[in-house]
Design a protein around this motif. Structure first.
Motif, mmCIF file in Angstrom:
data_model
loop_
_atom_site.group_PDB
_atom_site.id
_atom_site.type_symbol
_atom_site.label_atom_id
_atom_site.label_comp_id
_atom_site.label_asym_id
_atom_site.label_seq_id
_atom_site.Cartn_x
_atom_site.Cartn_y
_atom_site.Cartn_z
ATOM 1 N N ALA A 143 0.832 -1.361 0.031
ATOM 2 C CA ALA A 143 0.001 0.069 0.001
ATOM 3 C C ALA A 143 0.931 1.230 -0.042
ATOM 4 C CB ALA A 143 -0.974 -0.035 1.225
ATOM 5 N N LYS A 144 0.328 2.348 -0.554
ATOM 6 C CA LYS A 144 1.098 3.531 -0.465
ATOM 7 C C LYS A 144 0.472 4.691 0.477
ATOM 8 C CE LYS A 144 0.568 6.288 -4.056
ATOM 9 N NZ LYS A 144 0.280 6.827 -5.331
ATOM 10 N N ILE A 145 1.443 5.400 0.990
ATOM 11 C CA ILE A 145 1.094 6.513 1.856
ATOM 12 C C ILE A 145 1.630 7.796 1.328
ATOM 13 C CG2 ILE A 145 1.193 7.962 4.244
ATOM 14 C CD1 ILE A 145 0.755 5.136 5.569
ATOM 15 N N THR A 146 0.800 8.812 1.156
ATOM 16 C CA THR A 146 1.573 9.919 0.744
ATOM 17 C C THR A 146 1.188 11.380 1.696
ATOM 18 O OG1 THR A 146 1.044 9.684 -1.543
ATOM 19 C CG2 THR A 146 1.452 11.892 -1.122
ATOM 20 N N VAL A 147 2.448 11.939 1.992
ATOM 21 C CA VAL A 147 2.150 13.110 2.984
ATOM 22 C C VAL A 147 2.211 14.472 2.235
ATOM 23 C CG1 VAL A 147 3.050 14.092 5.055
ATOM 24 C CG2 VAL A 147 3.392 11.402 4.821
ATOM 25 N N ALA A 194 12.231 12.440 11.108
ATOM 26 C CA ALA A 194 10.979 12.665 12.110
ATOM 27 C C ALA A 194 10.028 11.708 11.481
ATOM 28 C CB ALA A 194 10.640 14.194 12.055
ATOM 29 N N LEU A 195 9.786 11.668 10.090
ATOM 30 C CA LEU A 195 8.806 10.820 9.506
ATOM 31 C C LEU A 195 9.249 9.175 9.808
ATOM 32 C CD1 LEU A 195 5.950 10.419 8.194
ATOM 33 C CD2 LEU A 195 7.487 10.827 6.016
ATOM 34 N N ILE A 197 0.702 6.471 12.768
ATOM 35 C CA ILE A 197 1.929 7.083 13.062
ATOM 36 C C ILE A 197 2.298 8.283 12.364
ATOM 37 C CG2 ILE A 197 4.284 6.721 12.933
ATOM 38 C CD1 ILE A 197 3.917 3.713 13.724
ATOM 39 N N VAL A 198 1.836 8.167 10.700
ATOM 40 C CA VAL A 198 2.282 9.231 9.630
ATOM 41 C C VAL A 198 1.242 10.313 10.223
ATOM 42 C CG1 VAL A 198 2.192 9.812 7.460
ATOM 43 C CG2 VAL A 198 2.912 7.620 8.250
ATOM 44 N N GLN A 199 0.058 10.099 10.830
ATOM 45 C CA GLN A 199 -0.978 11.168 10.911
ATOM 46 C C GLN A 199 -0.198 11.985 12.115
ATOM 47 O OE1 GLN A 199 -3.947 11.829 8.735
ATOM 48 N NE2 GLN A 199 -3.321 13.848 10.068
ATOM 49 N N LYS A 200 0.015 11.400 13.221
ATOM 50 C CA LYS A 200 0.562 12.100 14.221
ATOM 51 C C LYS A 200 1.863 12.867 13.981
ATOM 52 C CE LYS A 200 -1.105 8.686 17.615
ATOM 53 N NZ LYS A 200 -0.535 7.524 18.597
#
Length: 416
Positions: free
Chosen positions: A262-266, A278-279, A320-323
């Protein structure tokens, strides 16, 4: 007289009939004058059933208790196979990983091997017995039962072969060898006679399920050739070794497909030192295995970062990424679980420029949009929409001259 280590996967020992068939093959190998050490996985989906059982009684399972539970699957198979061998006049004895001295670190569910002693196996061999060993498990330096992760029975076999100085390490599975692509996706895939460890390592890392990545890495580092064979047809399979490819070998050895990521984009990440750390540091601490990472060129002081990880880790990674995104002042976090990874792997890439360019042209002609790109010396991986995966894989397989000329006709295991 040769010493042969044979490993049988879950589908190879899935039921009593399969266990009896494996016993026949082990007995035949023994009667030919060889010493035999057998490593077994749990029967069929036994590990999945044990995990489901744990989930039905508890929402918070400790690593220690899960390891105590999960190791019973392999122990069951080892005992049953030893009984089946006894019925065929073969003196066999079953062992757990701890009984044969597979010493690991203290990380439950994903322990790493520190040492393989193997004294009891050597003693059994000296007495003319077949040693049947429960795979994927050991004992930690704290004297606790540990497991080494899914697929680690291959690692057990490789480690035992190295420790015992075996003449061969045969990995029996539900396919007849290593193919140029998954025949369930690319019908004209063909079996490879041999593969270099570096190529196999890249294939495993790209999503090939034929061999577990850690077992390939161990075998390469300790120069333990692996013979991948079918426990259903017993035909000659694929030799995976450190033998260098010849000049006649094709540039590309395989097209590997993977739909488990799966993919997450910030979006709107401040472009300043320390932000990436930090990420990704919290993700590493949570044992989320990040695969591909792409960062866009900075515009007006911000950038976008995309990365992929196993689908199973998506929920934890999102949290985790949202925080972190809130802490660093990013504007938005999105995710996409409808993606596929397609990779070209081949040692010939080292001396053949233009592979990536040809890959991109083929996909452009097929109307496939590339979302992410990652490369190594002998691999090019891309992320594309999952709906395009089969079409892309078939087109690339044909374009790089890998087609066999006929559809693969042997029975194939179901796709997981």
């Amino acid at each position: 007289m040769a010493l042969i280590v044979q490993k049988y996967g879950g589908t190879s020992v899935a039921d009593p009939d399969r266990i009896r068939a494996v016993a026949e093959n082990v007995a035949l190998t023994k009667r030919r004058g060889n010493d035999v050490v057998v490593v077994v996985s749990a029967m069929g989906k036994a590990t999945d059933h044990l995990i489901a059982l744990a989930n039905s009684v508890s929402k918070n399972q400790s690593g220690r208790e899960m390891d105590m539970l999960l190791t019973t699957g392999e122990r069951q198979t080892a005992a049953l196979l030893s009984m089946a061998l006894a019925d065929r006049g073969i003196d066999a004895v079953s062992y757990t990983g701890s009984q044969v001295g597979i010493i690991t670190d203290t990380a439950h569910r994903k322990a790493k091997i520190i040492e393989v002693r193997g004294d009891r196996v050597r003693a059994a061999i000296a007495e003319g017995k077949v040693a049947v060993i429960a795979g994927f498990q050991g004992v930690s330096t704290d004297k606790e039962i540990t497991t080494m992760g899914r697929g680690a029975s291959d690692l057990t076999a490789s480690a035992l072969a190295q420790a015992l100085g075996a003449d061969a390490c045969e990995i029996y599975t539900d396919v007849t060898g290593v193919f140029t692509a998954d025949p369930r996706i690319v019908p004209q895939a063909r079996k490879l006679a041999k593969v270099h460890f570096d190529e196999m390592l890249e294939m495993a890392g790209a999503g090939s399920k034929v061999l577990a990545m850690r077992s390939v890495e161990f075998a390469r580092n300790h120069d333990v050739p692996l013979h991948v064979r079918s426990a259903f047809t017993w035909e000659q399979g694929t030799l995976v070794s450190n033998e260098e490819p010849s000049v006649e070998d094709p540039i590309i050895s395989g097209v590997v497909t993977d739909m488990t990521e799966a993919k997450i984009t910030v979006l709107g990440v401040p472009d300043q030192p320390g932000v990436s750390a930090a990420l990704f540091e919290p993700l590493a601490e949570a044992n989320v295995n990040v695969d591909m990472i792409v960062q866009n060129t900075s515009t007006e002081g911000t950038t976008d970062i995309s990365f992929t990880m196993p689908m199973a880790d998506l929920a934890e990674a999102k949290s985790i990424v949202q925080k972190v995104a809130e802490q660093i002042g990013a504007t938005k976090v999105t995710h996409d679980d409808d993606i596929a990874k397609v990779s070209l792997v081949g040692a010939g890439m080292k001396s053949s420029p233009g592979v990536a360019a040809k890959m991109f042209r083929v996909l452009a002609d097929e109307g496939v949009n590339i979302q992410m790109i990652s490369t190594s010396t002998i691999r090019v991986s891309i992320i594309i929409p999952s709906a395009d995966m089969e079409r892309a894989a078939i087109a690339l397989h044909t374009a790089f001259g890998l087609d066999s000329g006929a559809d693969y006709s042997a029975p194939l295991p179901e796709r997981k």
